[in-house]
Design a protein around this motif. Structure first.
Motif, PDB file in Angstrom:
ATOM      1  N   VAL A 151      -0.662  58.010  27.299  1.00  0.00           N
ATOM      2  CA  VAL A 151      -1.337  56.741  26.996  1.00  0.00           C
ATOM      3  C   VAL A 151      -2.453  56.466  27.993  1.00  0.00           C
ATOM      4  N   ASP A 152      -2.134  56.521  29.279  1.00  0.00           N
ATOM      5  CA  ASP A 152      -3.138  56.233  30.308  1.00  0.00           C
ATOM      6  C   ASP A 152      -4.263  57.261  30.298  1.00  0.00           C
ATOM      7  N   ALA A 153      -3.906  58.518  30.115  1.00  0.00           N
ATOM      8  CA  ALA A 153      -4.908  59.591  30.180  1.00  0.00           C
ATOM      9  C   ALA A 153      -5.899  59.517  29.028  1.00  0.00           C
ATOM     10  N   MET A 154      -5.463  59.044  27.864  1.00  0.00           N
ATOM     11  CA  MET A 154      -6.310  59.066  26.666  1.00  0.00           C
ATOM     12  C   MET A 154      -6.981  57.728  26.355  1.00  0.00           C
ATOM     13  N   GLN A 155      -6.604  56.658  27.063  1.00  0.00           N
ATOM     14  CA  GLN A 155      -7.077  55.328  26.690  1.00  0.00           C
ATOM     15  C   GLN A 155      -8.601  55.212  26.688  1.00  0.00           C
ATOM     16  N   SER A 156      -9.272  55.917  27.598  1.00  0.00           N
ATOM     17  CA  SER A 156     -10.735  55.805  27.685  1.00  0.00           C
ATOM     18  C   SER A 156     -11.446  56.410  26.470  1.00  0.00           C
ATOM     19  N   LEU A 157     -10.719  57.145  25.626  1.00  0.00           N
ATOM     20  CA  LEU A 157     -11.352  57.837  24.498  1.00  0.00           C
ATOM     21  C   LEU A 157     -11.367  57.023  23.210  1.00  0.00           C
ATOM     22  N   THR A 158     -10.751  55.837  23.223  1.00  0.00           N
ATOM     23  CA  THR A 158     -10.650  55.077  21.973  1.00  0.00           C
ATOM     24  C   THR A 158     -10.723  53.577  22.235  1.00  0.00           C
ATOM     25  N   SER A 159     -11.154  52.828  21.219  1.00  0.00           N
ATOM     26  CA  SER A 159     -11.204  51.362  21.335  1.00  0.00           C
ATOM     27  C   SER A 159      -9.848  50.738  20.984  1.00  0.00           C
ATOM     28  N   VAL A 160      -8.929  51.539  20.457  1.00  0.00           N
ATOM     29  CA  VAL A 160      -7.583  51.051  20.118  1.00  0.00           C
ATOM     30  C   VAL A 160      -6.724  51.013  21.387  1.00  0.00           C
ATOM     31  N   ASP A 161      -5.891  49.986  21.511  1.00  0.00           N
ATOM     32  CA  ASP A 161      -4.955  49.917  22.639  1.00  0.00           C
ATOM     33  C   ASP A 161      -3.783  50.857  22.333  1.00  0.00           C
ATOM     34  N   LEU A 162      -3.788  52.019  22.959  1.00  0.00           N
ATOM     35  CA  LEU A 162      -2.779  53.038  22.662  1.00  0.00           C
ATOM     36  C   LEU A 162      -1.369  52.566  22.999  1.00  0.00           C
ATOM     37  N   SER A 163      -1.245  51.713  23.992  1.00  0.00           N
ATOM     38  CA  SER A 163       0.087  51.240  24.393  1.00  0.00           C
ATOM     39  C   SER A 163       0.707  50.335  23.333  1.00  0.00           C
ATOM     40  N   GLN A 164      -0.102  49.895  22.380  1.00  0.00           N
ATOM     41  CA  GLN A 164       0.378  48.980  21.333  1.00  0.00           C
ATOM     42  C   GLN A 164       0.651  49.690  20.003  1.00  0.00           C
ATOM     43  N   ILE A 165       0.618  51.031  20.008  1.00  0.00           N
ATOM     44  CA  ILE A 165       1.001  51.771  18.794  1.00  0.00           C
ATOM     45  C   ILE A 165       2.458  52.179  18.942  1.00  0.00           C
ATOM     46  N   PRO A 166       3.371  51.544  18.193  1.00  0.00           N
ATOM     47  CA  PRO A 166       4.793  51.867  18.340  1.00  0.00           C
ATOM     48  C   PRO A 166       5.104  53.274  17.827  1.00  0.00           C
ATOM     49  N   PHE A 167       6.271  53.779  18.209  1.00  0.00           N
ATOM     50  CA  PHE A 167       6.757  55.085  17.771  1.00  0.00           C
ATOM     51  C   PHE A 167       6.792  55.130  16.240  1.00  0.00           C
ATOM     52  N   TYR A 168       6.263  56.201  15.699  1.00  0.00           N
ATOM     53  CA  TYR A 168       6.183  56.425  14.251  1.00  0.00           C
ATOM     54  C   TYR A 168       5.298  55.406  13.522  1.00  0.00           C
ATOM     55  N   LYS A 169       4.274  54.927  14.254  1.00  0.00           N
ATOM     56  CA  LYS A 169       3.170  54.182  13.641  1.00  0.00           C
ATOM     57  C   LYS A 169       1.887  54.945  13.977  1.00  0.00           C
ATOM     58  N   PHE A 170       0.813  54.629  13.263  1.00  0.00           N
ATOM     59  CA  PHE A 170      -0.458  55.308  13.547  1.00  0.00           C
ATOM     60  C   PHE A 170      -1.627  54.380  13.261  1.00  0.00           C
ATOM     61  N   VAL A 172      -5.922  54.697  12.106  1.00  0.00           N
ATOM     62  CA  VAL A 172      -7.119  55.485  11.793  1.00  0.00           C
ATOM     63  C   VAL A 172      -8.247  54.811  12.552  1.00  0.00           C
ATOM     64  N   ALA A 173      -8.775  55.487  13.561  1.00  0.00           N
ATOM     65  CA  ALA A 173      -9.701  54.818  14.488  1.00  0.00           C
ATOM     66  C   ALA A 173     -10.628  55.844  15.141  1.00  0.00           C
ATOM     67  N   ASP A 174     -11.491  55.328  16.000  1.00  0.00           N
ATOM     68  CA  ASP A 174     -12.375  56.201  16.776  1.00  0.00           C
ATOM     69  C   ASP A 174     -11.581  56.883  17.884  1.00  0.00           C
ATOM     70  N   PHE A 175     -11.930  58.135  18.147  1.00  0.00           N
ATOM     71  CA  PHE A 175     -11.277  58.874  19.232  1.00  0.00           C
ATOM     72  C   PHE A 175     -12.195  60.000  19.677  1.00  0.00           C
ATOM     73  N   HIS A 180     -12.810  57.686  12.440  1.00  0.00           N
ATOM     74  CA  HIS A 180     -11.796  57.990  11.410  1.00  0.00           C
ATOM     75  C   HIS A 180     -10.897  59.165  11.784  1.00  0.00           C
ATOM     76  N   VAL A 181     -10.340  59.098  12.960  1.00  0.00           N
ATOM     77  CA  VAL A 181      -9.342  60.075  13.405  1.00  0.00           C
ATOM     78  C   VAL A 181      -7.968  59.410  13.271  1.00  0.00           C
ATOM     79  N   CYS A 198      -7.870  65.558  12.975  1.00  0.00           N
ATOM     80  CA  CYS A 198      -9.318  65.476  12.758  1.00  0.00           C
ATOM     81  C   CYS A 198      -9.776  66.707  11.993  1.00  0.00           C
ATOM     82  N   LYS A 199     -11.034  66.722  11.605  1.00  0.00           N
ATOM     83  CA  LYS A 199     -11.569  67.870  10.860  1.00  0.00           C
ATOM     84  C   LYS A 199     -11.760  69.053  11.801  1.00  0.00           C
ATOM     85  N   ASN A 200     -11.701  70.261  11.220  1.00  0.00           N
ATOM     86  CA  ASN A 200     -11.922  71.474  12.018  1.00  0.00           C
ATOM     87  C   ASN A 200     -13.261  71.424  12.752  1.00  0.00           C
TER      88      ASN A 200
END
Length: 360
Positions: A151-170, A172-175, A180-181, A198-200
């Motif tokens: 969570v901490d390592a990837m947070q700078s890559l997205t505008s979504v608050d990663l800590s607020q995505i519960p287990f088995y939720k997702f 579709v956002a910028d990353f 649309h990732v 994401c796309k190849n």
């Protein structure tokens, strides 16, 4: 053999490459134990782009998914994911999978790489009301970014608050500069983290930015060998080892994803199994002495009579002992039961234990 869009990167990093499910895949980089520990205590990245992805869409999409899967997909809201399996007609399992509800009438099914063609044919066979089906497996890549620091390592890559995505939720956002990732709070390690779809054509940029963002957190690439030891410490089933066309979800301890509130393929026979009991069950065990259990080893009782077979086994990097899973006659499935693993010409004592092995 197919390559993923990142094969050239794995080779440049010195990965040991092996054939796996029709792909060249990295089995390890610096070593299984070191990679395992990176995921348990830090953050690591798996390229699992060999996995299959199917889109099921339209007004009959849910109806089809309900018919072919054991879990109840009607419970899914948009941005929910669900672990499930597809029973066959004869009491076994076609595959296990994750179902994502992407939009009201759009579902993404993520299936095992070795079963892509088999699964596609099976689902198509049951698609009597003509839900829209697309196999997008060859166009999409999948990175599993796993570990307590993800969570901490990837947070700078997205505008979504990663800590607020519960287990088995997702979401579709910028990353990593891509719109649309799918950022999914799922994984196969038991140490938290995300899976990124994401796309190849986008995945190399994502990979590079993930490693830039994670550098301060000691991020490392992780191979399939550590993926196997990590999932086994959690007691997660591996298709082809612990479950297959001959093992029922009830025998495999997957009753929790087998919902008899609906009709699905072979549901009547599986309900009968649940009510009447089964003659064998998948159980976890720990060796009580030195040794490494392996798939295919016999499980015996004190007198040397065969009572089961090992389906997965390893030397646990976290517990420093031999662990495994196997199908055992119901007379020996009670937790705490003494069993023996036949390793070469020795029957080594083991005890039946509750999962997971690794408690974190």
């Amino acid at each position: 053999m197919k390559n993923t869009a990142l094969t050239h990167i794995h080779e440049s990093l010195g990965a040991k490459m092996v054939p796996f499910a029709g792909y060249h895949m990295p089995v390890q980089y610096e070593g299984i134990n070191a990679e395992h520990e990176t995921v348990r205590s830090g953050v690591g990245v798996f390229d699992v782009s060999h996995m299959g992805e199917f889109l099921i869409e339209g007004e009959h999409a849910l109806e089809l998914i309900q018919r072919i899967t054991s879990n109840d997909a009607s419970k899914l809201q948009v941005e929910d994911a669900q672990y499930s399996c597809m029973p066959n007609d004869t009491g076994g399992i076609v595959d296990d999978l994750i179902v994502y509800r992407v939009k009201e009438e759009t579902y993404l099914l993520v299936v095992n790489a070795s079963n892509i063609d088999k699964d596609w044919d099976w689902i198509s066979k049951h698609n009597s009301n003509k839900a829209e089906m697309k196999n997008i497996s060859d166009n999409y890549s999948l990175l599993a970014i796993q570990g307590p620091k993800a969570v901490d390592a990837m947070q700078s890559l997205t505008s979504v608050d990663l800590s607020q995505i519960p287990f088995y939720k997702f979401k579709v956002a910028d990353f990593a500069g891509i719109d649309h990732v799918i950022i999914s709070a799922t994984g196969y390690t038991g140490s938290g983290g995300f899976e990124i779809y994401c796309k190849n054509s986008e995945v190399e940029q994502v990979w590079n930015k993930v490693f830039e963002a994670g550098a301060a957190y000691g991020i490392k690439p992780i191979g399939l060998a550590a993926r196997d030891t990590l999932r086994l410490e959690m007691g997660y089933c591996l298709y082809g080892n612990d479950i297959d066309d001959t093992t029922s979800p009830i025998e495999a301890g997957l009753g929790w994803i087998t919902k008899f509130t609906k009709d699905f393929v072979n549901s009547k026979a599986l309900l009968q199994q649940k009510e009447e009991g089964v003659s064998r069950r998948l159980r976890a065990f720990e060796l009580e002495t030195k040794g490494i259990p392996r798939q295919g080893y016999d499980i015996v009782d004190e007198a040397g009579n065969k009572i089961g077979i090992v389906t997965s086994g390893t030397m646990s990097p976290s517990l420093k002992k031999g662990i495994g899973m196997g199908y055992v006659n119901s007379s020996h499935t009670k937790f705490g039961s003494q069993i023996y693993i036949q390793i070469r010409n020795k029957a080594l004592p083991a005890v039946v234990v509750k999962l997971p092995f690794y408690k974190g």
